[in-house]
Design an enzyme around this catalytic site. Structure first.
Site, PDB file in Angstrom:
ATOM      1  N   SER A 110      -0.579  11.407  16.894  1.00 51.49           N
ATOM      2  CA  SER A 110      -0.041  10.564  15.827  1.00 51.49           C
ATOM      3  C   SER A 110      -1.016   9.445  15.519  1.00 51.49           C
ATOM      4  O   SER A 110      -1.796   9.036  16.379  1.00 51.49           O
ATOM      5  CB  SER A 110       1.284   9.960  16.270  1.00 51.49           C
ATOM      6  OG  SER A 110       1.074   9.105  17.378  1.00 51.49           O
ATOM      7  N   LYS A 111      -0.961   8.959  14.313  1.00 52.01           N
ATOM      8  CA  LYS A 111      -1.967   7.971  13.906  1.00 52.01           C
ATOM      9  C   LYS A 111      -1.805   6.616  14.584  1.00 52.01           C
ATOM     10  O   LYS A 111      -2.721   5.813  14.568  1.00 52.01           O
ATOM     11  CB  LYS A 111      -1.980   7.815  12.383  1.00 52.01           C
ATOM     12  CG  LYS A 111      -0.695   7.300  11.767  1.00 52.01           C
ATOM     13  CD  LYS A 111      -0.893   7.170  10.257  1.00 52.01           C
ATOM     14  CE  LYS A 111       0.436   6.931   9.549  1.00 52.01           C
ATOM     15  NZ  LYS A 111       0.288   6.962   8.089  1.00 52.01           N
ATOM     16  N   ARG A 112      -0.659   6.406  15.192  1.00 50.19           N
ATOM     17  CA  ARG A 112      -0.472   5.133  15.901  1.00 50.19           C
ATOM     18  C   ARG A 112      -1.307   5.108  17.181  1.00 50.19           C
ATOM     19  O   ARG A 112      -1.736   4.070  17.634  1.00 50.19           O
ATOM     20  CB  ARG A 112       0.996   4.934  16.262  1.00 50.19           C
ATOM     21  CG  ARG A 112       1.935   4.941  15.069  1.00 50.19           C
ATOM     22  CD  ARG A 112       2.130   3.570  14.440  1.00 50.19           C
ATOM     23  NE  ARG A 112       2.755   3.699  13.136  1.00 50.19           N
ATOM     24  CZ  ARG A 112       2.084   3.633  11.982  1.00 50.19           C
ATOM     25  NH1 ARG A 112       0.771   3.417  11.978  1.00 50.19           N
ATOM     26  NH2 ARG A 112       2.714   3.771  10.833  1.00 50.19           N
TER      27      ARG A 112
END
Length: 486
Positions: free
Chosen positions: A256-258
């Site tokens: 995920s981009k987080r």
RNA sequence: GGCCCCGUCGUCCAGCCCGGUCCAGGACACCGGCUUUUCACGCCGGCGACACGGGUUCAAAUCCCGUCGGGGUCACCA
């Protein structure tokens, strides 16, 4: 095997995802290994989140990284259109057909009722599924709802009994993955806005576009029986399925981009070579023959087999990507590297012919990413070196002895006519002897004076590139700095 | 929680299907050394894993069962 046809099916929502390239890579390797075709289909059935910009970004990013397709919205093909938003009428017709045949039904339940129902079911700890309220509505009941102006969805009527199974090309070693039908929900096929859900559009398109092998991420395995059931309802033959392992964050959750850069644009902007990224992605699940770690797309295509694809979900290791990127950078010719460096340099910084070539040559083996260009070359392009005078003082030296050494060096360098790496190094070593200093002592002082840092590209090469005047000016500046300390 | 998938060094991958050649091999990372004007590159060496428990077998990382662990999925998102 008849002609292999695979498809990449990204949704144009947000940044172009590294997972799209990952799946696309395996799609392409498999298809091309068998001389088949690769289709790019834009799955923009979510009108809320899809955007044209995102679609364009996908084309750009995929091309950048080296993923190619034979048919798609941008290049057309025999089964156009390849953008799902332009195929609404097809899905609607097919959904209606299933209602008529009794394989699907209208559902008038409101989203509120559905939400309440799900909550209640979760409280009872049973898996949240549709309760089948509208499953057996009579024709009259349906008509009166319709007359009242209600907008229904269409749901698949999943059998309550029996099981649905399929064979995965990657997992379970050829044994079937089996699902009990009673665990499968009556999936919505057509939303109340008349748009299809992923399940309907995907199945209809894959069939109509003659897709023979569906390669997708593991997160879809639980949807596969729904899709098989749909094929059955239409009386179609399902394709073969290959569920790729999911890319993961360092904490093992789905990427995920987080927690990890996921945008292909990010990798481009941060100086990663597309061929290195692709090689890295290939390493996540595919193993080339003889344990090769560094290999081209061509090699992967040639050696491709589902037997060489792993089942377990790999963690995205940026360290290894950096290493790979570095080795790819080192394999580039100087001219090629200069071209690749352009987006990371300011205007003019790479247009000094021979000088530029020499500069790039000495930083090549030091760079892990193209974005490090500035980190290694900044001192060539500014005369404001901002370092503390104490940096000039090497081990077992004092500001005084350093100043004395510099006092000898400056006139010596001033006298040099042949300002080349070789001549400068010869002089440098001579000065060490004359001053009774160790090479590392004197050279460190010179290095800091010239480059402003204790870590830099090779000293004398740098001096040659920079030229006599600028080097002398820097040595004099160093003298001044030392005086200020004393 | 139900269902599904997965489980070899910290990480990625080989070996597993066709048991012995595996006191498990390669790569990244890490540590040490060599090279060296710094950094880096390169080279050499080190560290380090078959999740656990039963079975089958002369022999199991490899086959079977169970347990545990991890992930995914349960939307009118894909």
């Amino acid at each position: 095997m008849s002609e292999v046809r695979v498809r990449m099916a990204p949704s144009p929502t947000g940044d172009p995802h590294v997972g799209t390239a990952y799946i696309g890579l395996f799609d392409m390797a498999f298809a091309r290994h068998h001389g088949g075709k690769c289709v790019l289909r834009i799955e923009d059935t979510d009108r809320e989140r899809s955007s044209k910009e995102s679609e364009e970004a996908i084309y750009r990013a995929l091309r950048w990284v080296g993923i190619q397709w034979d048919e798609g919205p941008d290049c057309g093909g025999p089964y156009a259109p390849y953008r799902q938003s332009e195929r609404s009428h097809i899905y609607k017709r097919h959904a209606l057909q299933l209602v008529e045949s009794g394989a699907a039904y209208y559902c008038f339940c409101t989203v509120e009722r559905l939400a309440r129902m799900r909550q209640a079911m979760q409280k009872r700890k049973s898996p949240p599924m549709y309760d089948g309220k509208c499953r057996n509505l009579s024709a009259d009941e349906v008509q009166s709802h319709l007359d009242a102006g209600e907008r229904p969805v269409i749901r698949l009527k999943v059998p309550k009994e029996g099981e649905t199974a399929y064979t995965d090309l990657i997992r379970k070693r050829g044994q079937q993955v089996v699902f009990q039908n009673r665990h499968i929900d009556d999936q919505v096929l057509l939303k109340s806005d008349g748009f299809p859900t992923y399940h309907l559009a995907n199945v209809v398109d894959d069939h109509l576009m003659k897709i023979t092998h569906v390669v997708r991420a593991e997160e879809w395995v639980n949807s596969t029986p729904k899709h098989i059931l749909l094929y059955k309802a239409f009386g179609w033959e399902p394709p073969a399925y290959a569920h790729m392992p999911l890319l993961r964050n360092p904490d093992k959750s789905k990427i995920s981009k987080r927690k990890n850069p996921t945008s292909l644009d990010w990798y481009r902007q941060n100086g990663y070579l597309p061929e290195a990224l692709l090689n890295f992605l290939a390493l996540m699940g595919f193993s080339a023959e003889k344990g090769k770690e560094i290999f081209s797309l061509e090699t992967m295509i040639r050696e491709f087999s589902w037997d060489r694809v792993t089942t377990s979900a790999p963690i995205f290791d940026m360290k290894k990507l950096e290493w790979l990127n570095g080795t790819y950078i080192r394999q580039l010719s100087i001219d090629e590297l200069i071209e690749r460096l352009r987006p990371f340099a300011s205007v003019g910084q790479l247009d000094q012919g021979e000088k530029t070539a020499k500069m790039v040559a000495i930083i090549q083996e030091r760079m892990k990413t193209l974005a490090e260009f500035d980190k290694w070359t900044w001192f060539f392009f500014t005369d404001e070196l901002d370092y503390g005078a104490e940096l000039l003082v090497a081990k077992k030296m004092t500001p005084e002895t350093t100043a004395e050494a510099l006092a000898t060096c400056v006139p010596a360098f001033k006298a040099v006519d042949d300002w080349t790496t070789e001549a400068l190094e010869r002089l440098g070593r001579e000065l060490c002897e004359r001053l009774g200093l160790k090479v590392r002592q004197l050279f460190m002082t010179l290095r800091v004076a010239v480059t402003g840092s204790a870590k830099s590209p090779p000293l004398f090469e740098s001096m040659e590139i920079m030229g006599k005047d600028r080097c002398l000016a820097r040595l004099e500046t160093a003298q001044v700095k030392l005086e200020q300390v004393n």
